[in-house]
Design a protein around this motif. Structure first.
Motif, PDB file in Angstrom:
ATOM      1  N   ALA A 148       0.833  -1.205   0.000  1.00  0.00           N
ATOM      2  CA  ALA A 148       0.000   0.000   0.000  1.00  0.00           C
ATOM      3  C   ALA A 148       0.868   1.257   0.000  1.00  0.00           C
ATOM      4  CB  ALA A 148      -0.931  -0.008   1.207  1.00  0.00           C
ATOM      5  N   ALA A 149       1.922   1.263   0.819  1.00  0.00           N
ATOM      6  CA  ALA A 149       2.807   2.433   0.868  1.00  0.00           C
ATOM      7  C   ALA A 149       3.564   2.603  -0.439  1.00  0.00           C
ATOM      8  CB  ALA A 149       3.782   2.296   2.037  1.00  0.00           C
ATOM      9  N   ALA A 150       3.925   1.481  -1.076  1.00  0.00           N
ATOM     10  CA  ALA A 150       4.648   1.570  -2.349  1.00  0.00           C
ATOM     11  C   ALA A 150       3.781   2.218  -3.427  1.00  0.00           C
ATOM     12  CB  ALA A 150       5.101   0.180  -2.787  1.00  0.00           C
ATOM     13  N   LYS A 151       2.469   1.949  -3.405  1.00  0.00           N
ATOM     14  CA  LYS A 151       1.571   2.574  -4.380  1.00  0.00           C
ATOM     15  C   LYS A 151       1.562   4.094  -4.228  1.00  0.00           C
ATOM     16  CE  LYS A 151      -1.677  -1.316  -4.763  1.00  0.00           C
ATOM     17  NZ  LYS A 151      -3.081  -1.754  -4.503  1.00  0.00           N
ATOM     18  N   LEU A 152       1.653   4.563  -2.995  1.00  0.00           N
ATOM     19  CA  LEU A 152       1.611   6.004  -2.743  1.00  0.00           C
ATOM     20  C   LEU A 152       2.925   6.684  -3.105  1.00  0.00           C
ATOM     21  CD1 LEU A 152      -0.241   5.765   0.666  1.00  0.00           C
ATOM     22  CD2 LEU A 152      -1.173   6.752  -1.428  1.00  0.00           C
ATOM     23  N   ASN A 153       4.034   5.920  -3.084  1.00  0.00           N
ATOM     24  CA  ASN A 153       5.353   6.455  -3.462  1.00  0.00           C
ATOM     25  C   ASN A 153       5.657   7.763  -2.727  1.00  0.00           C
ATOM     26  OD1 ASN A 153       7.763   6.153  -4.946  1.00  0.00           O
ATOM     27  ND2 ASN A 153       7.079   7.629  -6.474  1.00  0.00           N
ATOM     28  N   ASP A 154       5.478   7.714  -1.408  1.00  0.00           N
ATOM     29  CA  ASP A 154       5.705   8.888  -0.555  1.00  0.00           C
ATOM     30  C   ASP A 154       6.655   8.470   0.572  1.00  0.00           C
ATOM     31  OD1 ASP A 154       5.605  11.213   0.879  1.00  0.00           O
ATOM     32  OD2 ASP A 154       3.508  11.023   1.494  1.00  0.00           O
ATOM     33  N   PRO A 155       7.954   8.292   0.263  1.00  0.00           N
ATOM     34  CA  PRO A 155       8.886   7.757   1.266  1.00  0.00           C
ATOM     35  C   PRO A 155       9.045   8.635   2.497  1.00  0.00           C
ATOM     36  CG  PRO A 155      10.067   8.548  -0.681  1.00  0.00           C
ATOM     37  CD  PRO A 155       8.611   8.544  -1.029  1.00  0.00           C
ATOM     38  N   THR A 156       8.857   9.939   2.360  1.00  0.00           N
ATOM     39  CA  THR A 156       8.989  10.823   3.521  1.00  0.00           C
ATOM     40  C   THR A 156       7.930  10.499   4.574  1.00  0.00           C
ATOM     41  OG1 THR A 156       9.888  12.589   2.130  1.00  0.00           O
ATOM     42  CG2 THR A 156       9.005  13.221   4.279  1.00  0.00           C
ATOM     43  N   THR A 157       6.685  10.365   4.132  1.00  0.00           N
ATOM     44  CA  THR A 157       5.611  10.027   5.069  1.00  0.00           C
ATOM     45  C   THR A 157       5.761   8.600   5.582  1.00  0.00           C
ATOM     46  OG1 THR A 157       4.119  11.555   3.931  1.00  0.00           O
ATOM     47  CG2 THR A 157       3.111   9.899   5.343  1.00  0.00           C
ATOM     48  N   ALA A 158       6.175   7.677   4.715  1.00  0.00           N
ATOM     49  CA  ALA A 158       6.354   6.286   5.140  1.00  0.00           C
ATOM     50  C   ALA A 158       7.394   6.188   6.254  1.00  0.00           C
ATOM     51  CB  ALA A 158       6.765   5.423   3.945  1.00  0.00           C
ATOM     52  N   SER A 159       8.490   6.924   6.130  1.00  0.00           N
ATOM     53  CA  SER A 159       9.529   6.905   7.165  1.00  0.00           C
ATOM     54  C   SER A 159       9.009   7.499   8.471  1.00  0.00           C
ATOM     55  CB  SER A 159      10.755   7.679   6.684  1.00  0.00           C
ATOM     56  OG  SER A 159      11.309   7.091   5.527  1.00  0.00           O
ATOM     57  N   ALA A 160       8.247   8.595   8.369  1.00  0.00           N
ATOM     58  CA  ALA A 160       7.703   9.224   9.574  1.00  0.00           C
ATOM     59  C   ALA A 160       6.712   8.302  10.276  1.00  0.00           C
ATOM     60  CB  ALA A 160       7.030  10.549   9.209  1.00  0.00           C
ATOM     61  N   LEU A 161       5.878   7.608   9.508  1.00  0.00           N
ATOM     62  CA  LEU A 161       4.916   6.679  10.102  1.00  0.00           C
ATOM     63  C   LEU A 161       5.628   5.506  10.775  1.00  0.00           C
ATOM     64  CD1 LEU A 161       2.171   6.598   7.328  1.00  0.00           C
ATOM     65  CD2 LEU A 161       1.823   7.291   9.703  1.00  0.00           C
ATOM     66  N   ALA A 162       6.662   4.980  10.125  1.00  0.00           N
ATOM     67  CA  ALA A 162       7.400   3.854  10.703  1.00  0.00           C
ATOM     68  C   ALA A 162       8.025   4.236  12.039  1.00  0.00           C
ATOM     69  CB  ALA A 162       8.470   3.378   9.726  1.00  0.00           C
ATOM     70  N   ALA A 163       8.612   5.434  12.106  1.00  0.00           N
ATOM     71  CA  ALA A 163       9.230   5.884  13.353  1.00  0.00           C
ATOM     72  C   ALA A 163       8.183   6.082  14.446  1.00  0.00           C
ATOM     73  CB  ALA A 163       9.998   7.178  13.110  1.00  0.00           C
ATOM     74  N   LEU A 189      -0.617  14.361   9.969  1.00  0.00           N
ATOM     75  CA  LEU A 189      -0.892  15.795  10.049  1.00  0.00           C
ATOM     76  C   LEU A 189       0.348  16.637   9.768  1.00  0.00           C
ATOM     77  CD1 LEU A 189      -3.260  16.000  13.159  1.00  0.00           C
ATOM     78  CD2 LEU A 189      -3.857  16.466  10.773  1.00  0.00           C
ATOM     79  N   GLU A 190       1.527  16.079   9.976  1.00  0.00           N
ATOM     80  CA  GLU A 190       2.763  16.835   9.790  1.00  0.00           C
ATOM     81  C   GLU A 190       3.266  16.800   8.351  1.00  0.00           C
ATOM     82  OE1 GLU A 190       5.525  15.296  12.581  1.00  0.00           O
ATOM     83  OE2 GLU A 190       4.495  16.130  14.333  1.00  0.00           O
ATOM     84  N   ARG A 191       2.513  16.188   7.446  1.00  0.00           N
ATOM     85  CA  ARG A 191       2.950  16.133   6.047  1.00  0.00           C
ATOM     86  C   ARG A 191       3.003  17.524   5.433  1.00  0.00           C
ATOM     87  NH1 ARG A 191      -1.159  12.442   3.143  1.00  0.00           N
ATOM     88  NH2 ARG A 191      -2.558  13.451   4.641  1.00  0.00           N
ATOM     89  N   LYS A 192       3.904  17.672   4.477  1.00  0.00           N
ATOM     90  CA  LYS A 192       4.063  18.954   3.799  1.00  0.00           C
ATOM     91  C   LYS A 192       4.168  18.733   2.293  1.00  0.00           C
ATOM     92  CE  LYS A 192       6.531  21.061   7.704  1.00  0.00           C
ATOM     93  NZ  LYS A 192       7.794  21.717   8.140  1.00  0.00           N
ATOM     94  N   GLY A 193       3.904  19.798   1.555  1.00  0.00           N
ATOM     95  CA  GLY A 193       4.098  19.767   0.113  1.00  0.00           C
ATOM     96  C   GLY A 193       3.253  18.716  -0.578  1.00  0.00           C
ATOM     97  N   ALA A 194       3.879  18.031  -1.543  1.00  0.00           N
ATOM     98  CA  ALA A 194       3.164  17.040  -2.350  1.00  0.00           C
ATOM     99  C   ALA A 194       2.681  15.859  -1.519  1.00  0.00           C
ATOM    100  CB  ALA A 194       4.068  16.552  -3.482  1.00  0.00           C
ATOM    101  N   SER A 195       3.313  15.607  -0.366  1.00  0.00           N
ATOM    102  CA  SER A 195       2.893  14.479   0.475  1.00  0.00           C
ATOM    103  C   SER A 195       1.452  14.631   0.950  1.00  0.00           C
ATOM    104  CB  SER A 195       3.825  14.348   1.690  1.00  0.00           C
ATOM    105  OG  SER A 195       5.123  13.978   1.289  1.00  0.00           O
TER     106      SER A 195
END
Length: 323
Positions: A148-163, A189-195
């Motif tokens: 599911a995360a790979a489909k979104l291709n948003d590694p910044t948010t994926a890393s933040a969620l994992a932490a 909620l802390e996402r920015k920009g295109a994320s």
């Protein structure tokens, strides 16, 4: 099992015995561990030393549980995913005189069964072993999170969620669920920009919620670890963003030169040999048109000068003013 009046204790125990021997209160040490003897993988196991007596009480933890347990003043709690036996020891020390101390040691072994990470035992009658065994539930949850995360291709948010998910600590099931929900919502909620445009709710969060089946704190913690691992997996496979296409820039207006000549015109042939190549290097458009005139005639259409006409042989300098 309790062992009374031990004559030999471990080296670390001797370090604090000296201080106790100077005390004036007398007593008798009692080491007692209360807790289950069996449990299933994923359950939270709690061992209690509250009924022990002594100035000092120290737990000895099985090496296999290093960094995998929590400890309070009188309790040890842990949860594991594998089967096995885990042997704990408790040392209690109490002063019995001005130069003596009473030591008691208790041990407690707990057997964990139904491990979700246990290797598959092959059937001796089947040399090929099991065929396509069902993967553990945590493995499936990890794949759901990763895909599911790979489909979104948003590694910044994926890393933040994992932490954020990895920071959830073991506790009661309700408290852990509340902490996990707060951690996920805070990271989103802390996402920015295109994320912010990525649909994490429908694509990732809802499938994850449907995939969590744990009913114990230990099982829920294992689910969270699988979800976080899937997110990290997706970061490694993330594709770089595709740059936006650059619109075609309009080409600069060109200068057009038409030469009117006839085949046997020597001046025309000389002009084509000496001047034509230079005008081509200026990226001008050149064209030759048949004419009955004995000398060359030129028609120049330039963006900055309009249309001009010249007759006779013209050298390069005559055309330079139209650049």
């Amino acid at each position: 099992m309790a062992l009374k009046n031990q004559s030999t204790v471990t080296l670390w125990l001797s370090m604090f015995l000296g201080a106790l021997l100077c005390a004036t209160a007398f007593g008798e040490a009692v080491a007692k561990i209360d807790g289950p003897e069996t449990s299933e993988a994923g359950n939270l196991v709690v061992l209690n030393s509250g009924n022990s007596k002594g100035h000092v009480k120290r737990w000895i933890i099985p090496p296999a549980l290093e960094n995998r347990y929590i400890q309070t003043e009188s309790q040890i709690a842990f949860s594991v995913r594998e089967s096995g036996e885990f042997r704990f020891a408790l040392v209690a020390v109490d002063v019995t005189g001005e130069a003596t101390a009473d030591v008691d040691v208790a041990t407690h072994t707990i057997a964990i069964t139904n491990g979700i990470c246990d290797p598959v035992t092959p059937d001796p009658s089947d040399p090929d072993g099991p065929t396509n065994p069902d993967p553990p539930a945590n493995s499936q949850l990890r794949e759901i999170s990763r895909d599911a995360a790979a489909k979104l291709n948003d590694p910044t948010t994926a890393s933040a969620l994992a932490a954020a998910i990895s920071a959830v600590n073991l506790g009661t099931l309700d408290a852990m669920k509340a902490d996990a929900q707060a951690a996920i919502e805070s990271a989103l909620l802390e996402r920015k920009g295109a994320s912010r445009d990525a649909d994490w709710l429908s694509t990732w969060r809802r499938p994850i919620n449907d995939g969590i089946k744990a009913t114990t704190p230990g099982g829920f913690l294992a689910d969270l670890q699988a979800i976080a691992s899937g997110l990290i997996d997706s970061v490694g496979s993330a594709k770089p963003p595709v740059p936006a296409p650059v619109p075609d820039q309009p080409s600069a207006p060109k200068t057009f030169v038409t030469m009117f000549s006839r085949p046997d015109c020597s001046w025309c042939n000389r002009w084509k040999s000496e001047v034509w190549p230079t005008l081509e290097s200026w990226d001008w458009e050149l064209k030759e048109v048949f004419s009955t005139q004995s000398v060359p005639q030129f028609e120049i259409a330039s963006p900055g000068f309009g249309v001009a006409k010249m007759t006779g042989f013209q050298d390069v300098e005559k055309f330079r003013k139209f650049k």
